[in-house]
Design an enzyme around this catalytic site. Structure first.
Site, PDB file in Angstrom:
ATOM      1  N   THR A 193      -5.733  -7.067  10.463  1.00  0.00           N
ATOM      2  CA  THR A 193      -5.966  -5.750   9.861  1.00  0.00           C
ATOM      3  C   THR A 193      -5.408  -4.643  10.759  1.00  0.00           C
ATOM      4  O   THR A 193      -4.764  -3.711  10.275  1.00  0.00           O
ATOM      5  CB  THR A 193      -7.484  -5.528   9.664  1.00  0.00           C
ATOM      6  OG1 THR A 193      -8.034  -6.679   9.019  1.00  0.00           O
ATOM      7  CG2 THR A 193      -7.757  -4.288   8.843  1.00  0.00           C
TER       8      THR A 193
ATOM      9  N   ASN B 104      -2.029   0.231   6.826  1.00  0.00           N
ATOM     10  CA  ASN B 104      -1.569  -1.064   7.329  1.00  0.00           C
ATOM     11  C   ASN B 104      -0.714  -1.841   6.328  1.00  0.00           C
ATOM     12  O   ASN B 104      -0.658  -3.065   6.368  1.00  0.00           O
ATOM     13  CB  ASN B 104      -2.756  -1.884   7.855  1.00  0.00           C
ATOM     14  CG  ASN B 104      -3.777  -2.186   6.791  1.00  0.00           C
ATOM     15  OD1 ASN B 104      -3.632  -1.781   5.634  1.00  0.00           O
ATOM     16  ND2 ASN B 104      -4.816  -2.915   7.158  1.00  0.00           N
TER      17      ASN B 104
ATOM     18  N   TYR C  10     -12.351  -1.295  -3.818  1.00  0.00           N
ATOM     19  CA  TYR C  10     -12.904  -1.541  -2.475  1.00  0.00           C
ATOM     20  C   TYR C  10     -14.429  -1.363  -2.447  1.00  0.00           C
ATOM     21  O   TYR C  10     -14.989  -1.049  -1.378  1.00  0.00           O
ATOM     22  CB  TYR C  10     -12.247  -0.605  -1.456  1.00  0.00           C
ATOM     23  CG  TYR C  10     -10.914  -1.105  -0.912  1.00  0.00           C
ATOM     24  CD1 TYR C  10     -10.817  -2.341  -0.260  1.00  0.00           C
ATOM     25  CD2 TYR C  10      -9.761  -0.336  -1.013  1.00  0.00           C
ATOM     26  CE1 TYR C  10      -9.612  -2.787   0.264  1.00  0.00           C
ATOM     27  CE2 TYR C  10      -8.545  -0.779  -0.486  1.00  0.00           C
ATOM     28  CZ  TYR C  10      -8.479  -2.009   0.149  1.00  0.00           C
ATOM     29  OH  TYR C  10      -7.282  -2.449   0.677  1.00  0.00           O
TER      30      TYR C  10
ATOM     31  N   HIS D  77      -2.249  -5.371   1.419  1.00  0.00           N
ATOM     32  CA  HIS D  77      -3.600  -5.901   1.173  1.00  0.00           C
ATOM     33  C   HIS D  77      -3.480  -7.342   0.703  1.00  0.00           C
ATOM     34  O   HIS D  77      -2.521  -7.695   0.008  1.00  0.00           O
ATOM     35  CB  HIS D  77      -4.306  -5.096   0.072  1.00  0.00           C
ATOM     36  CG  HIS D  77      -5.481  -5.830  -0.520  1.00  0.00           C
ATOM     37  ND1 HIS D  77      -6.726  -5.781   0.043  1.00  0.00           N
ATOM     38  CD2 HIS D  77      -5.575  -6.677  -1.575  1.00  0.00           C
ATOM     39  CE1 HIS D  77      -7.551  -6.561  -0.671  1.00  0.00           C
ATOM     40  NE2 HIS D  77      -6.870  -7.117  -1.658  1.00  0.00           N
TER      41      HIS D  77
ATOM     42  N   LYS E  94       0.819  -1.218   0.000  1.00  0.00           N
ATOM     43  CA  LYS E  94       0.000   0.000   0.000  1.00  0.00           C
ATOM     44  C   LYS E  94       0.859   1.277   0.000  1.00  0.00           C
ATOM     45  O   LYS E  94       2.063   1.226   0.309  1.00  0.00           O
ATOM     46  CB  LYS E  94      -0.944  -0.030   1.207  1.00  0.00           C
ATOM     47  CG  LYS E  94      -2.014  -1.130   1.131  1.00  0.00           C
ATOM     48  CD  LYS E  94      -2.994  -1.024   2.300  1.00  0.00           C
ATOM     49  CE  LYS E  94      -4.073  -2.106   2.205  1.00  0.00           C
ATOM     50  NZ  LYS E  94      -5.063  -1.983   3.324  1.00  0.00           N
TER      51      LYS E  94
ATOM     52  N   PHE F 111     -15.442   4.047   7.056  1.00  0.00           N
ATOM     53  CA  PHE F 111     -14.064   4.395   6.705  1.00  0.00           C
ATOM     54  C   PHE F 111     -13.820   4.428   5.196  1.00  0.00           C
ATOM     55  O   PHE F 111     -12.687   4.614   4.760  1.00  0.00           O
ATOM     56  CB  PHE F 111     -13.072   3.445   7.387  1.00  0.00           C
ATOM     57  CG  PHE F 111     -13.283   1.975   7.098  1.00  0.00           C
ATOM     58  CD1 PHE F 111     -12.822   1.408   5.921  1.00  0.00           C
ATOM     59  CD2 PHE F 111     -13.940   1.161   8.009  1.00  0.00           C
ATOM     60  CE1 PHE F 111     -13.007   0.060   5.658  1.00  0.00           C
ATOM     61  CE2 PHE F 111     -14.131  -0.197   7.753  1.00  0.00           C
ATOM     62  CZ  PHE F 111     -13.664  -0.739   6.569  1.00  0.00           C
TER      63      PHE F 111
ATOM     64  N   GLU G  88     -10.089  -9.352  -8.017  1.00  0.00           N
ATOM     65  CA  GLU G  88      -9.006  -8.395  -7.755  1.00  0.00           C
ATOM     66  C   GLU G  88      -7.833  -8.582  -8.733  1.00  0.00           C
ATOM     67  O   GLU G  88      -7.228  -7.602  -9.162  1.00  0.00           O
ATOM     68  CB  GLU G  88      -8.546  -8.541  -6.303  1.00  0.00           C
ATOM     69  CG  GLU G  88      -9.621  -8.073  -5.324  1.00  0.00           C
ATOM     70  CD  GLU G  88      -9.228  -8.254  -3.867  1.00  0.00           C
ATOM     71  OE1 GLU G  88      -8.133  -8.787  -3.592  1.00  0.00           O
ATOM     72  OE2 GLU G  88     -10.019  -7.843  -3.004  1.00  0.00           O
TER      73      GLU G  88
ATOM     74  N   ARG H  84      -2.482 -14.005   3.859  1.00  0.00           N
ATOM     75  CA  ARG H  84      -3.152 -13.292   4.960  1.00  0.00           C
ATOM     76  C   ARG H  84      -2.468 -13.600   6.302  1.00  0.00           C
ATOM     77  O   ARG H  84      -2.390 -12.731   7.180  1.00  0.00           O
ATOM     78  CB  ARG H  84      -4.651 -13.608   4.992  1.00  0.00           C
ATOM     79  CG  ARG H  84      -5.377 -12.964   3.796  1.00  0.00           C
ATOM     80  CD  ARG H  84      -6.873 -13.170   3.836  1.00  0.00           C
ATOM     81  NE  ARG H  84      -7.526 -12.434   4.908  1.00  0.00           N
ATOM     82  CZ  ARG H  84      -7.942 -11.167   4.801  1.00  0.00           C
ATOM     83  NH1 ARG H  84      -7.774 -10.480   3.675  1.00  0.00           N
ATOM     84  NH2 ARG H  84      -8.554 -10.592   5.805  1.00  0.00           N
TER      85      ARG H  84
ATOM     86  N   ARG I 251       2.194  -6.701   9.108  1.00  0.00           N
ATOM     87  CA  ARG I 251       1.477  -5.548   9.670  1.00  0.00           C
ATOM     88  C   ARG I 251       1.998  -5.203  11.070  1.00  0.00           C
ATOM     89  O   ARG I 251       2.056  -4.022  11.440  1.00  0.00           O
ATOM     90  CB  ARG I 251      -0.024  -5.812   9.648  1.00  0.00           C
ATOM     91  CG  ARG I 251      -0.595  -5.607   8.229  1.00  0.00           C
ATOM     92  CD  ARG I 251      -1.954  -6.211   8.095  1.00  0.00           C
ATOM     93  NE  ARG I 251      -2.656  -5.745   6.894  1.00  0.00           N
ATOM     94  CZ  ARG I 251      -3.811  -6.271   6.490  1.00  0.00           C
ATOM     95  NH1 ARG I 251      -4.390  -7.231   7.178  1.00  0.00           N
ATOM     96  NH2 ARG I 251      -4.397  -5.818   5.395  1.00  0.00           N
TER      97      ARG I 251
HETATM   98  P1  ATP Z   1      -7.353  -5.704   3.032  1.00  0.00           P
HETATM   99  O1  ATP Z   1      -8.678  -5.943   2.365  1.00  0.00           O
HETATM  100  O2  ATP Z   1      -6.754  -4.347   2.709  1.00  0.00           O
HETATM  101  O3  ATP Z   1      -6.388  -6.823   2.828  1.00  0.00           O
HETATM  102  P2  ATP Z   1      -8.438  -6.656   5.483  1.00  0.00           P
HETATM  103  O4  ATP Z   1      -9.092  -7.702   4.639  1.00  0.00           O
HETATM  104  O5  ATP Z   1      -7.574  -7.119   6.615  1.00  0.00           O
HETATM  105  O6  ATP Z   1      -7.569  -5.694   4.605  1.00  0.00           O
HETATM  106  P3  ATP Z   1     -10.892  -5.175   5.420  1.00  0.00           P
HETATM  107  O7  ATP Z   1     -11.937  -5.341   6.450  1.00  0.00           O
HETATM  108  O8  ATP Z   1     -11.100  -5.786   4.070  1.00  0.00           O
HETATM  109  O9  ATP Z   1      -9.513  -5.669   6.064  1.00  0.00           O
HETATM  110  O10 ATP Z   1     -10.644  -3.614   5.264  1.00  0.00           O
HETATM  111  C1  ATP Z   1     -10.016  -3.099   4.101  1.00  0.00           C
HETATM  112  C2  ATP Z   1      -9.052  -2.009   4.515  1.00  0.00           C
HETATM  113  O11 ATP Z   1      -9.793  -0.924   5.034  1.00  0.00           O
HETATM  114  C3  ATP Z   1      -8.088  -2.381   5.649  1.00  0.00           C
HETATM  115  O12 ATP Z   1      -6.941  -3.063   5.214  1.00  0.00           O
HETATM  116  C4  ATP Z   1      -7.735  -1.024   6.192  1.00  0.00           C
HETATM  117  O13 ATP Z   1      -6.774  -0.350   5.351  1.00  0.00           O
HETATM  118  C5  ATP Z   1      -9.062  -0.299   6.099  1.00  0.00           C
HETATM  119  N1  ATP Z   1      -9.853  -0.412   7.324  1.00  0.00           N
HETATM  120  C6  ATP Z   1     -10.481  -1.524   7.792  1.00  0.00           C
HETATM  121  N2  ATP Z   1     -11.121  -1.279   8.941  1.00  0.00           N
HETATM  122  C7  ATP Z   1     -10.888   0.026   9.208  1.00  0.00           C
HETATM  123  C8  ATP Z   1     -11.282   0.909  10.264  1.00  0.00           C
HETATM  124  N3  ATP Z   1     -12.049   0.484  11.278  1.00  0.00           N
HETATM  125  N4  ATP Z   1     -10.847   2.196  10.193  1.00  0.00           N
HETATM  126  C9  ATP Z   1     -10.093   2.627   9.170  1.00  0.00           C
HETATM  127  N5  ATP Z   1      -9.696   1.863   8.141  1.00  0.00           N
HETATM  128  C10 ATP Z   1     -10.085   0.584   8.162  1.00  0.00           C
HETATM  129 MG    MG Z   2     -10.213  -7.223   2.899  1.00  0.00          MG
END
Ligand code: ATP
Ligand code: MG
Length: 137
Positions: free
Chosen positions: A91, A112, A49, A115, A9, A57, A126, A85, A102
């Site tokens: 996350t 973080n 997304y 992705h 990222k 968010f 994706e 993962r 992370r």
């Molecule tokens: P990713 O999809 O990026 O791999 P993830 O699957 O662990 O991450 P998701 O729930 O899909 O988490 O959220 C997508 C992204 O949105 C997170 O990686 C983070 O950058 C952001 N995000 C998730 N939760 C929050 C939150 N509560 N506040 C701010 N940003 C968030």
């Molecule tokens: Mg995700």
């Protein structure tokens, strides 16, 4: 063999952590099947997304993801989706296990570092979002 879509990222690219993260990917045994540096537009980030568009968010996340260059990759390994993962960690870096990317590199739950796709259907969407079939031969 399975494939997953990974992103280094904008926060990690800006902090010059891409090389370290690529080394960790190779050390973990993934094959890098495709890789490109991209600077997403806001619309690109919103499309990527889209599943999160109702989340509080979403605006902040898509602003962040379009704030600078990122590196997108297709990783291949047995059980690649889960394996990647696991290497990324939770996350929220505060909840990520020791030794995960992370835990080591993320600054916050939003910034973080990486992705990863979360299921075979999302991986297919994706990967297709960034790479043409011919780039994956
Ligand atoms: P990713 O999809 O990026 O791999 P993830 O699957 O662990 O991450 P998701 O729930 O899909 O988490 O959220 C997508 C992204 O949105 C997170 O990686 C983070 O950058 C952001 N995000 C998730 N939760 C929050 C939150 N509560 N506040 C701010 N940003 C968030
Ligand atoms: Mg995700």
């Amino acid at each position: 063999m399975e494939r997953t879509l990974a992103i280094i990222k904008p926060d990690a690219v800006e902090r010059r952590l891409a090389g370290k993260i690529l080394q960790r990917i190779e050390d973990a045994g993934f094959q890098i099947r495709a890789m490109r540096r991209v600077h997403l537009s806001r619309k690109d980030a919103e499309g990527f997304y889209a599943v999160h568009r109702e989340r509080p968010f979403f605006a902040s996340l898509t602003t962040f993801m379009s704030s600078g260059p990122a590196v997108v990759l297709v990783l291949e390994a047995p059980d690649a989706i889960k394996k990647w993962r696991t290497l990324m960690g939770a996350t929220d870096p505060a909840k990520a296990d020791a030794g995960t990317l992370r835990k080591e590199f993320a600054q916050s739950i939003e910034r973080n570092a990486t992705h990863g796709s979360d299921a075979p259907e999302t991986a297919a969407f994706e990967i297709g979002y960034f790479f043409a079939g011919i780039e994956l031969m």
